[in-house]
Design a protein around this motif. Structure first.
Motif, PDB file in Angstrom:
ATOM      1  N   SER A 106       0.836  -1.194   0.000  1.00 15.30           N
ATOM      2  CA  SER A 106       0.000   0.000   0.000  1.00 15.30           C
ATOM      3  C   SER A 106       0.873   1.247   0.000  1.00 15.30           C
ATOM      4  O   SER A 106       0.551   2.254  -0.632  1.00 15.30           O
ATOM      5  CB  SER A 106      -0.912  -0.008   1.228  1.00 15.30           C
ATOM      6  OG  SER A 106      -1.782  -1.117   1.192  1.00 15.30           O
ATOM      7  N   TRP A 107       1.990   1.137   0.710  1.00 13.25           N
ATOM      8  CA  TRP A 107       2.965   2.232   0.777  1.00 13.25           C
ATOM      9  C   TRP A 107       4.355   1.625   0.779  1.00 13.25           C
ATOM     10  O   TRP A 107       4.554   0.507   1.269  1.00 13.25           O
ATOM     11  CB  TRP A 107       2.756   3.075   2.038  1.00 13.25           C
ATOM     12  CG  TRP A 107       1.435   3.776   2.075  1.00 13.25           C
ATOM     13  CD1 TRP A 107       0.274   3.310   2.626  1.00 13.25           C
ATOM     14  CD2 TRP A 107       1.134   5.058   1.516  1.00 13.25           C
ATOM     15  NE1 TRP A 107      -0.733   4.217   2.447  1.00 13.25           N
ATOM     16  CE2 TRP A 107      -0.238   5.314   1.765  1.00 13.25           C
ATOM     17  CE3 TRP A 107       1.878   6.030   0.843  1.00 13.25           C
ATOM     18  CZ2 TRP A 107      -0.870   6.481   1.364  1.00 13.25           C
ATOM     19  CZ3 TRP A 107       1.250   7.200   0.445  1.00 13.25           C
ATOM     20  CH2 TRP A 107      -0.105   7.417   0.697  1.00 13.25           C
ATOM     21  N   THR A 108       5.308   2.349   0.251  1.00 16.57           N
ATOM     22  CA  THR A 108       6.673   1.828   0.186  1.00 16.57           C
ATOM     23  C   THR A 108       7.680   2.969   0.249  1.00 16.57           C
ATOM     24  O   THR A 108       7.307   4.155   0.244  1.00 16.57           O
ATOM     25  CB  THR A 108       6.874   1.018  -1.118  1.00 16.57           C
ATOM     26  OG1 THR A 108       8.137   0.365  -1.075  1.00 16.57           O
ATOM     27  CG2 THR A 108       6.784   1.917  -2.347  1.00 16.57           C
ATOM     28  N   LYS A 109       8.968   2.646   0.264  1.00 13.03           N
ATOM     29  CA  LYS A 109      10.026   3.648   0.266  1.00 13.03           C
ATOM     30  C   LYS A 109      10.207   4.212  -1.142  1.00 13.03           C
ATOM     31  O   LYS A 109       9.978   3.515  -2.133  1.00 13.03           O
ATOM     32  CB  LYS A 109      11.325   3.012   0.736  1.00 13.03           C
ATOM     33  CG  LYS A 109      11.258   2.428   2.136  1.00 13.03           C
ATOM     34  CD  LYS A 109      12.566   1.725   2.489  1.00 13.03           C
ATOM     35  CE  LYS A 109      12.488   1.079   3.868  1.00 13.03           C
ATOM     36  NZ  LYS A 109      13.767   0.411   4.234  1.00 13.03           N
ATOM     37  N   ALA A 149      -0.133   4.636  -4.138  1.00 15.48           N
ATOM     38  CA  ALA A 149      -0.955   4.761  -5.335  1.00 15.48           C
ATOM     39  C   ALA A 149      -1.526   6.170  -5.419  1.00 15.48           C
ATOM     40  O   ALA A 149      -1.802   6.813  -4.404  1.00 15.48           O
ATOM     41  CB  ALA A 149      -2.084   3.745  -5.298  1.00 15.48           C
ATOM     42  N   GLY A 150      -1.682   6.651  -6.637  1.00 15.64           N
ATOM     43  CA  GLY A 150      -2.242   7.987  -6.798  1.00 15.64           C
ATOM     44  C   GLY A 150      -2.200   8.460  -8.233  1.00 15.64           C
ATOM     45  O   GLY A 150      -2.045   7.663  -9.165  1.00 15.64           O
ATOM     46  N   THR A 151      -2.291   9.778  -8.410  1.00 12.88           N
ATOM     47  CA  THR A 151      -2.301  10.404  -9.729  1.00 12.88           C
ATOM     48  C   THR A 151      -1.236  11.487  -9.793  1.00 12.88           C
ATOM     49  O   THR A 151      -1.124  12.316  -8.879  1.00 12.88           O
ATOM     50  CB  THR A 151      -3.676  11.032 -10.017  1.00 12.88           C
ATOM     51  OG1 THR A 151      -4.693  10.032  -9.894  1.00 12.88           O
ATOM     52  CG2 THR A 151      -3.726  11.620 -11.426  1.00 12.88           C
ATOM     53  N   VAL A 152      -0.467  11.461 -10.868  1.00 17.63           N
ATOM     54  CA  VAL A 152       0.557  12.486 -11.055  1.00 17.63           C
ATOM     55  C   VAL A 152      -0.139  13.826 -11.341  1.00 17.63           C
ATOM     56  O   VAL A 152      -0.978  13.918 -12.241  1.00 17.63           O
ATOM     57  CB  VAL A 152       1.488  12.125 -12.229  1.00 17.63           C
ATOM     58  CG1 VAL A 152       2.510  13.237 -12.462  1.00 17.63           C
ATOM     59  CG2 VAL A 152       2.189  10.792 -11.962  1.00 17.63           C
ATOM     60  N   VAL A 153       0.186  14.837 -10.548  1.00 20.68           N
ATOM     61  CA  VAL A 153      -0.424  16.155 -10.750  1.00 20.68           C
ATOM     62  C   VAL A 153       0.560  17.164 -11.330  1.00 20.68           C
ATOM     63  O   VAL A 153       0.154  18.145 -11.966  1.00 20.68           O
ATOM     64  CB  VAL A 153      -1.034  16.708  -9.439  1.00 20.68           C
ATOM     65  CG1 VAL A 153      -2.213  15.841  -9.007  1.00 20.68           C
ATOM     66  CG2 VAL A 153       0.012  16.784  -8.325  1.00 20.68           C
TER      67      VAL A 153
END
Length: 243
Positions: A106-109, A149-153
């Motif tokens: 879910s999250w990482t370095k 995870a997400g969207t490049v803004v």
């Protein structure tokens, strides 16, 4: 001398003749009935012989029926096996997908191997105010990954709009409303609007902008813009990532 004729013998003759006639008629009747019976019997026998099969034909018919039944059974078994195989494959695919999803972080370095350098909030003449992120000392060209995870803004030179001090930079908006920023990059591999996964490579580290050596400058922000940063190490720890 007169002849006397007796009536008795004549009557007897007549009766005899009548008996013969009756007997004849009876014989004719009997013969007719017998002929009819014989005709009917012959017709029935013919019909019976037409319907009946020889032993060889009966054996052949039985063999054909058994062969057809065996073929039907084999087809049904093949269909059942195919259905079971498809169900097993579907279950295996679902299990694999679930395992892959569970294994996906879910999250990482942001980088895999590094040395921590300048920390968040550090003061110095390198910055106009205290240091706004955490620096990871890594060689130029090290893969940089989105921490979630997400969207490049934002993505590109001039700090992706935050100023030339950041060099090439990327900002990603995450599903929890926070933003991550990656700066001093040698190259950018994403564009604004692109959806990324946790751990997906988005850039290569570098030494662009206001930098004293190859490293990754990493921030966590409450907005996409400079000036809204929070302690990135504390944030990563809150989502289960220790650096």
């Amino acid at each position: 001398m007169s002849r006397v004729t007796s009536a008795r013998p004549r009557s007897s003759v007549l009766r005899t003749r009548a008996a013969v006639v009756v007997a004849g008629l009876g014989a004719t009747a009997v013969l007719g009935t017998g002929a009819a019976f014989a005709a009917e019997t012959g017709t029935s026998a013919a019909a019976t012989s037409t319907v009946a099969m020889s032993p060889a034909a009966a054996v052949a018919a039985q063999a054909t029926a058994q062969s057809q039944a065996a073929a039907a059974t084999k087809a049904a078994e093949a269909q059942a096996a195919a259905t079971a195989k498809a169900a097993t494959a579907k279950q295996a695919a679902a299990k694999k997908a679930a395992a892959k999803k569970a294994a996906a972080p879910s999250w990482t370095k942001p980088v895999s191997s590094y040395v921590l350098s300048a920390t968040y909030g550090k003061a110095g003449n390198m910055w106009t105010s205290n240091h706004s992120g955490q620096d990871f000392a890594v060689p130029t060209g090290t893969p940089v990954k989105s921490v979630g995870a997400g969207t490049v803004v934002k993505a590109g030179p001039n700090g992706a709009g935050d100023g030339p001090a950041y060099g090439n930079a990327v900002v990603v908006k995450h599903n929890n409303g926070k933003y991550s920023q990656y700066a001093h990059l040698s190259s950018v591999n994403v564009v604004p609007g692109q959806i990324v996964k946790a751990g997906q490579q988005i850039a290569l580290s570098g030494n662009t902008g206001n930098s004293s050596g190859p490293h990754l400058h990493f921030e966590i922000r409450t907005t996409p813009n400079y000036g809204s940063s929070v302690n990135p190490v504390s944030f990563l720890r809150s989502v289960g990532v220790t650096i």
